[in-house]
Design an enzyme around this catalytic site. Sequence first.
Site, PDB file in Angstrom:
ATOM      1  N   VAL A   1     -13.192  -3.400   4.401  1.00  0.00           N
ATOM      2  CA  VAL A   1     -12.726  -2.131   4.233  1.00  0.00           C
ATOM      3  C   VAL A   1     -11.571  -2.124   5.271  1.00  0.00           C
ATOM      4  CG1 VAL A   1     -12.871   0.171   4.448  1.00  0.00           C
ATOM      5  CG2 VAL A   1     -14.632  -0.980   3.205  1.00  0.00           C
ATOM      6  N   GLY A   2     -10.254  -1.853   4.746  1.00  0.00           N
ATOM      7  CA  GLY A   2      -8.980  -1.625   5.743  1.00  0.00           C
ATOM      8  C   GLY A   2      -8.959  -0.206   6.348  1.00  0.00           C
ATOM      9  N   ASP A   3      -7.908   0.029   6.829  1.00  0.00           N
ATOM     10  CA  ASP A   3      -7.573   1.214   7.431  1.00  0.00           C
ATOM     11  C   ASP A   3      -7.263   2.392   6.403  1.00  0.00           C
ATOM     12  OD1 ASP A   3      -5.085  -0.318   6.618  1.00  0.00           O
ATOM     13  OD2 ASP A   3      -3.976   1.480   7.584  1.00  0.00           O
TER      14      ASP A   3
ATOM     15  N   GLY B   1      -4.715  -3.774   8.257  1.00  0.00           N
ATOM     16  CA  GLY B   1      -5.506  -2.668   8.545  1.00  0.00           C
ATOM     17  C   GLY B   1      -6.421  -2.856   9.485  1.00  0.00           C
TER      18      GLY B   1
ATOM     19  N   THR C   1       0.847  -1.273   0.171  1.00  0.00           N
ATOM     20  CA  THR C   1      -0.123  -0.102   0.168  1.00  0.00           C
ATOM     21  C   THR C   1       0.910   1.142  -0.059  1.00  0.00           C
ATOM     22  OG1 THR C   1      -1.772  -1.158   1.204  1.00  0.00           O
ATOM     23  CG2 THR C   1      -1.554   1.315   1.440  1.00  0.00           C
TER      24      THR C   1
ATOM     25  N   THR D   1       1.060   1.380   6.630  1.00  0.00           N
ATOM     26  CA  THR D   1       0.650   0.189   5.720  1.00  0.00           C
ATOM     27  C   THR D   1       0.524  -1.188   6.580  1.00  0.00           C
ATOM     28  OG1 THR D   1       1.817  -1.024   3.908  1.00  0.00           O
ATOM     29  CG2 THR D   1       3.290  -0.176   5.517  1.00  0.00           C
ATOM     30  N   GLY D   2       0.119  -2.230   6.083  1.00  0.00           N
ATOM     31  CA  GLY D   2      -0.052  -3.478   6.604  1.00  0.00           C
ATOM     32  C   GLY D   2      -1.288  -3.681   7.098  1.00  0.00           C
TER      33      GLY D   2
HETATM   34  C1  SD4 Z   1      -5.521  -2.742   4.257  1.00  0.00           C
HETATM   35  N1  SD4 Z   1      -3.475  -1.593   5.133  1.00  0.00           N
HETATM   36  O1  SD4 Z   1      -6.566  -2.840   3.659  1.00  0.00           O
HETATM   37  C2  SD4 Z   1      -4.074  -2.356   3.922  1.00  0.00           C
HETATM   38  C3  SD4 Z   1      -3.279  -3.334   3.437  1.00  0.00           C
HETATM   39  C4  SD4 Z   1      -1.858  -2.857   3.023  1.00  0.00           C
HETATM   40  O2  SD4 Z   1      -0.279  -3.187   1.517  1.00  0.00           O
HETATM   41  O3  SD4 Z   1      -1.265  -2.077   3.804  1.00  0.00           O
HETATM   42  N2  SD4 Z   1      -1.217  -3.484   1.767  1.00  0.00           N
HETATM   43  O4  SD4 Z   1      -5.517  -3.255   5.467  1.00  0.00           O
END
Ligand code: SD4
Length: 332
Positions: A220-222, A245, A191, A242-243
């Site tokens: 839905v993520g963060d 969420g 991300t 990132t990561g």
């Molecule tokens: C999520 N934070 O949708 C995002 C995923 C992500 O690299 O960072 N992907 O949770």
Amino acid sequence: MERRKFLKKASVSGLALAIVPAIASCVTEGEKENKVTATSKTIVPVVVATWRFHNATKAAWEVLEKGGESIDAIVAGCRTEEADLKNTTVGNGGAPDRDGNVTLDACIMNKNGGYGAVVCMENIAHPISVARKVMEETPHVMLAGKGAEQFAVEQGFKRENLLTEASKKAWEKWKVKSEYKPIINIENHDTIGMLAIDKHGDISGGCTTSGMAYKMAGRVGDSAIIGSGLFIDNKIGGATATGMGEEVLKTVGSYLIVELMRQGRTPQEACEEGVKRIVTSNPNYNNFQVGYVAINKKGEYGCYCIHDGFGISKYQEGKQTYIESGSYIKKA
Ligand code: SD4
């Protein structure tokens, strides 16, 4: 993400565990005389992003270098990554949900605290630009799903198929062996969260993603959520994530980091504390990844992630100094 040399930063005790990929981030800053750590009144344009997105940070930097505004730099940078078909976690070419549909989340914040977002939007390749339209052209801050897509089309965006052959093949392979469960993939986090300060000292940020690969439909993520995947306070600074969420959302990570900077922490200290909150509340932290990048009003920056090996290294390319954090570092 390629392995990079790095200078190790002190790690927060208790976090120094893992063996797994860390976040890499990339910063483009002004030339040497304008060090980002400068405390002088000189305004130093800076752009910083999660991961090692050189093309994106370069595109953003070109805007800043010409005296452009941070909001335009953010859009230019994020669009570059959204258009990159090789990045399977952002924009066009992003991995689909478990039903095979590519759904995108993105948000943007400007120097005035304006915020715009789209979540779970399909068929539109540049969610960061749609998020900007939501911020600038509507009385709302977030549009979801079909409504977001319809708004984008009304605004002149083209509908297109975002599922590339490569992503489709990978998804089909996953379906066969996955028992149809969403995966938590600690290595699959590309991300882009981006923060920029322009020559006027104004800060903007953006965050754009296709989210967790093979997520449940509607998840839905963060990344598009204010205070979680991104937060900007032009008086203080900004942070982005990132990561995983779900973990960022539960701790309202980016807002936390900006508030910590307001209380006097450096961006590095604030990022470390943001990660520590997650690690101390979730014993399962070895199985997921979260990383933060932050910047303050002086142009100082920091970055940290759950797994160890998160340091900053600088290198020169032409006149530009690039700064990035290490990734894929194994702690001895
Ligand atoms: C999520 N934070 O949708 C995002 C995923 C992500 O690299 O960072 N992907 O949770």
